[in-house]
Design an enzyme around this catalytic site. Structure first.
Site, PDB file in Angstrom:
ATOM      1  N   GLY A 144      -3.858  16.850   4.552  1.00 46.49           N
ATOM      2  CA  GLY A 144      -4.485  15.565   4.776  1.00 46.49           C
ATOM      3  C   GLY A 144      -4.856  14.549   4.050  1.00 46.49           C
ATOM      4  O   GLY A 144      -4.561  14.724   2.758  1.00 46.49           O
ATOM      5  N   ARG A 145      -5.368  13.506   4.418  1.00 44.61           N
ATOM      6  CA  ARG A 145      -5.846  12.438   3.755  1.00 44.61           C
ATOM      7  C   ARG A 145      -7.248  12.085   3.573  1.00 44.61           C
ATOM      8  O   ARG A 145      -7.844  12.189   4.802  1.00 44.61           O
ATOM      9  CB  ARG A 145      -4.753  11.114   3.966  1.00 44.61           C
ATOM     10  CG  ARG A 145      -3.175  11.504   3.787  1.00 44.61           C
ATOM     11  CD  ARG A 145      -2.775  10.059   4.009  1.00 44.61           C
ATOM     12  NE  ARG A 145      -2.660   9.093   3.002  1.00 44.61           N
ATOM     13  CZ  ARG A 145      -2.282   9.044   1.811  1.00 44.61           C
ATOM     14  NH1 ARG A 145      -1.414   9.842   1.493  1.00 44.61           N
ATOM     15  NH2 ARG A 145      -2.500   8.064   0.929  1.00 44.61           N
ATOM     16  N   LYS A 155      11.175   7.900   4.730  1.00 42.14           N
ATOM     17  CA  LYS A 155      12.238   7.781   5.664  1.00 42.14           C
ATOM     18  C   LYS A 155      13.492   7.819   5.046  1.00 42.14           C
ATOM     19  O   LYS A 155      14.382   7.919   5.467  1.00 42.14           O
ATOM     20  CB  LYS A 155      11.699   7.049   6.730  1.00 42.14           C
ATOM     21  CG  LYS A 155      10.535   7.134   7.508  1.00 42.14           C
ATOM     22  CD  LYS A 155      10.004   8.534   7.491  1.00 42.14           C
ATOM     23  CE  LYS A 155       8.570   8.728   8.066  1.00 42.14           C
ATOM     24  NZ  LYS A 155       7.384   9.202   6.975  1.00 42.14           N
ATOM     25  N   GLY A 214       0.439  22.671   4.525  1.00 41.53           N
ATOM     26  CA  GLY A 214      -0.203  21.932   5.507  1.00 41.53           C
ATOM     27  C   GLY A 214       1.170  21.590   6.393  1.00 41.53           C
ATOM     28  O   GLY A 214       2.246  21.270   6.011  1.00 41.53           O
ATOM     29  N   GLY A 215       0.901  21.902   7.790  1.00 35.54           N
ATOM     30  CA  GLY A 215       1.992  21.858   8.907  1.00 35.54           C
ATOM     31  C   GLY A 215       1.651  20.661   9.651  1.00 35.54           C
ATOM     32  O   GLY A 215       2.148  20.695  10.891  1.00 35.54           O
ATOM     33  N   GLY A 216       1.225  19.709   9.194  1.00 35.82           N
ATOM     34  CA  GLY A 216       1.049  18.506   9.922  1.00 35.82           C
ATOM     35  C   GLY A 216       2.266  17.543   9.795  1.00 35.82           C
ATOM     36  O   GLY A 216       3.303  18.053   9.273  1.00 35.82           O
ATOM     37  N   HIS A 262      24.342   7.095  30.870  1.00 38.78           N
ATOM     38  CA  HIS A 262      25.051   8.419  30.634  1.00 38.78           C
ATOM     39  C   HIS A 262      26.199   8.176  29.822  1.00 38.78           C
ATOM     40  O   HIS A 262      27.165   7.395  30.129  1.00 38.78           O
ATOM     41  CB  HIS A 262      25.317   8.877  32.017  1.00 38.78           C
ATOM     42  CG  HIS A 262      26.144  10.042  32.235  1.00 38.78           C
ATOM     43  ND1 HIS A 262      25.545  11.298  31.779  1.00 38.78           N
ATOM     44  CD2 HIS A 262      27.519  10.495  32.091  1.00 38.78           C
ATOM     45  CE1 HIS A 262      26.518  12.398  31.754  1.00 38.78           C
ATOM     46  NE2 HIS A 262      27.547  11.644  32.291  1.00 38.78           N
ATOM     47  N   GLY A 313       0.908  -1.122   0.021  1.00 39.36           N
ATOM     48  CA  GLY A 313       0.063  -0.015  -0.103  1.00 39.36           C
ATOM     49  C   GLY A 313       0.801   1.182   0.064  1.00 39.36           C
ATOM     50  O   GLY A 313       1.768   1.387  -0.358  1.00 39.36           O
ATOM     51  N   THR A 314       0.295   2.253   0.341  1.00 40.57           N
ATOM     52  CA  THR A 314       0.903   3.608   0.314  1.00 40.57           C
ATOM     53  C   THR A 314       1.911   3.751   1.265  1.00 40.57           C
ATOM     54  O   THR A 314       2.846   4.288   0.821  1.00 40.57           O
ATOM     55  CB  THR A 314      -0.047   4.608   0.748  1.00 40.57           C
ATOM     56  OG1 THR A 314      -1.276   4.839  -0.073  1.00 40.57           O
ATOM     57  CG2 THR A 314       0.488   6.152   1.196  1.00 40.57           C
TER      58      THR A 314
END
Length: 488
Positions: A275-276, A50, A184-186, A466, A39-40
């Site tokens: 958006g989608r 990515k 779009g800032g998502g 650490h 799929g997408t």
């Protein structure tokens, strides 16, 4: 009419995870997919983006080495064909891996468009007559609808794959643009803005809400905006596209802010990330007695089973409305739930509050659980305590030099009305929010903390290594447990 136990419509993350788990539980499964298995997410979204963002991180590393560490390195050029070849190889290997897993599990993959013909029946039609006649199937146990989503577009803007693109085709547009306007800032818009800036483009990022990532904690948006601006990205919030005129070399656009300021931009590429929308075309939902809501989602009647009002028809993935998140890893969980339900088991419902949310920009963001605003709305102002620590307060944060923060939202167990965290004021952890380098790899710990209703005293007993960025997380809990070392 052929018969099987389970019919899955859609081979994306939700669909193929349902099919694999159902087959592992001994069910006979048919998976209908009209495009590519995966799929997408696999072919146009999560994985290729990515891969490109990793390449962008390498480019950023060259600049940091030169400007901050005295390493006399320079970037000669980006070989776009080599970069995309590596990306495509990663996608191809993942695709073959998923297809192989389905074959080994005994899942029958049927190529074609599936339409419901009743509450327990489906017709699968191949793309061309040469590929075979339509085949009718009935499902003894049930049908799973997992047809995913597509990018939303804006009226008057027609994607051409070159100068006006959506998030689905932005990675595959030709070459590297010199300038980009991202609408779009998502999470998707922020990631693409970050990627193009790393590759040398002049980037303007526009969001209609008053902050980036408007569904996340307000401090996440604030720290993210600061990091993106420091990298040279122009961020316009409370702003909307007013005009966009395509021409031979790109797009001439006007953006107007809520304060009435007009910004005129000439860019090589305009990228829509607004958006989608759920994909239900061709499904013929009415034939099974189903309808979508006003937003196009297919809502379950029973969220514990993700089952519709028509018994035996279940939904996973992007077709689900909120509280489902439209995230691939949430789809995996939904697929497992539905498969086990169809096998006669009683799995736990998906806890959407405990699903992590990540933006893979530079800086990255990662959150799980409630924002501070949501926690106060749900529990009341006096019932919440918050502790925030900058990543630069620990040595490894100084090494990275990107800023960022750890923010923990917890229940208050003290009668004090103060928002400061004195000794042992915090109980159950409600939300964790991270901004900074590599925080996508740090959020899993917080997912367990939120999902298991842990308290700061529980976490504070565990030692963080650490020097690491994660010790800022540990120090935040130590303080909330009344045992802070460097933070009081």
């Amino acid at each position: 009419m052929d018969e099987t136990d389970v019919i899955v419509i859609g081979g994306g993350t939700g669909g193929y995870s349902t099919a694999l788990r159902a087959a592992a539980l001994g069910l006979e499964v048919v998976l209908a997919e009209r495009d590519l298995i995966g799929g997408t997410c696999l072919h146009r979204g999560c994985i290729p983006s990515k891969a490109m963002l990793h390449a962008a991180e390498l480019v950023d590393g060259i600049a940091e080495a030169r400007e901050r560490w005295g390493v006399k390195a320079s970037l000669d050029a980006v070989d776009w064909s080599a970069l995309t070849a590596t990306r495509d190889d990663i996608v191809d290997r993942n695709h073959r891996g998923v297809a192989g897993a389905l074959a080994r599990a005994g899942v029958r993959v049927v190529r074609g468009t599936a339409a419901l013909t009743g509450p327990r029946s489906v017709r699968v039609t191949a793309a061309t007559a040469a590929q075979g006649a339509p085949v009718d199937w009935t499902a003894r146990r049930g049908i799973v609808v997992a047809t995913g989503s597509r990018p939303r577009t804006l009226p008057g803007l027609t994607p051409d794959g070159r100068h006006i693109v959506t998030s689905d085709d932005a990675l595959f547009a030709p070459g590297l643009p010199a300038s980009v306007l991202v609408l779009g800032g998502g999470a998707i818009g922020v990631e693409y803005a970050s990627l193009h800036r790393s590759m040398g483009a002049r980037v303007t990022l526009v969001e209609a809400a008053d902050r980036l990532l408007p569904l996340e904690d307000a401090d996440v948006g604030r720290h993210l905006t600061r990091g993106l601006k420091r990298r040279g990205i122009e961020v316009l919030t409370g702003a909307r596209l007013e005009t966009a005129e395509p021409h031979e070399a790109g797009v001439h656009a006007t953006v107007r802010t809520s304060r009435g300021e007009a910004h005129t931009l000439d860019v090589e590429r305009l990228l829509m990330a607004v958006g989608r929308a759920p994909v239900t075309d061709g499904l013929d939902l009415a034939a099974a007695g189903l309808t979508t809501d006003e937003r196009g989602f297919l809502a379950p009647a029973d969220w514990s089973r993700l089952e519709t009002a028509v018994p035996g028809i279940h939904i996973v993935g992007d077709l689900l409305p909120p509280p489902s998140l439209g995230l691939a890893h949430a789809s995996f969980a939904e697929g497992l739930l539905v498969a086990e339900t169809l096998a006669g088991r009683t799995p736990r419902p998906v806890d959407y509050d405990a699903v992590p949310r990540v933006t893979y920009s530079s800086p990255q963001t990662a959150s799980v659980g409630l924002s501070e605003t949501a926690a106060r709305a749900r529990a009341g102002d006096d019932a919440v305590v918050v502790n925030t620590m900058p990543l630069t307060a620990v040595a490894k944060g100084m090494v990275h030099g990107q800023g960022g923060m750890v923010k923990v939202v917890a229940e208050r167990i003290s009668a004090s009305g103060s928002t400061e965290p004195p000794a042992a004021t915090a109980g159950r952890i409600l939300g964790v929010h991270l901004v900074g380098p590599h925080v996508s790899e740090m959020i899993a710990e917080s997912q367990l903390i939120v999902g298991w209703d842990a308290e700061p005293a529980d976490v504070a007993q565990h030692i963080h290594p650490h020097p690491t960025l994660s010790e800022a997380v540990g120090e935040t809990y130590l303080t909330l447990a009344g045992r802070g070392l460097h933070q009081h």
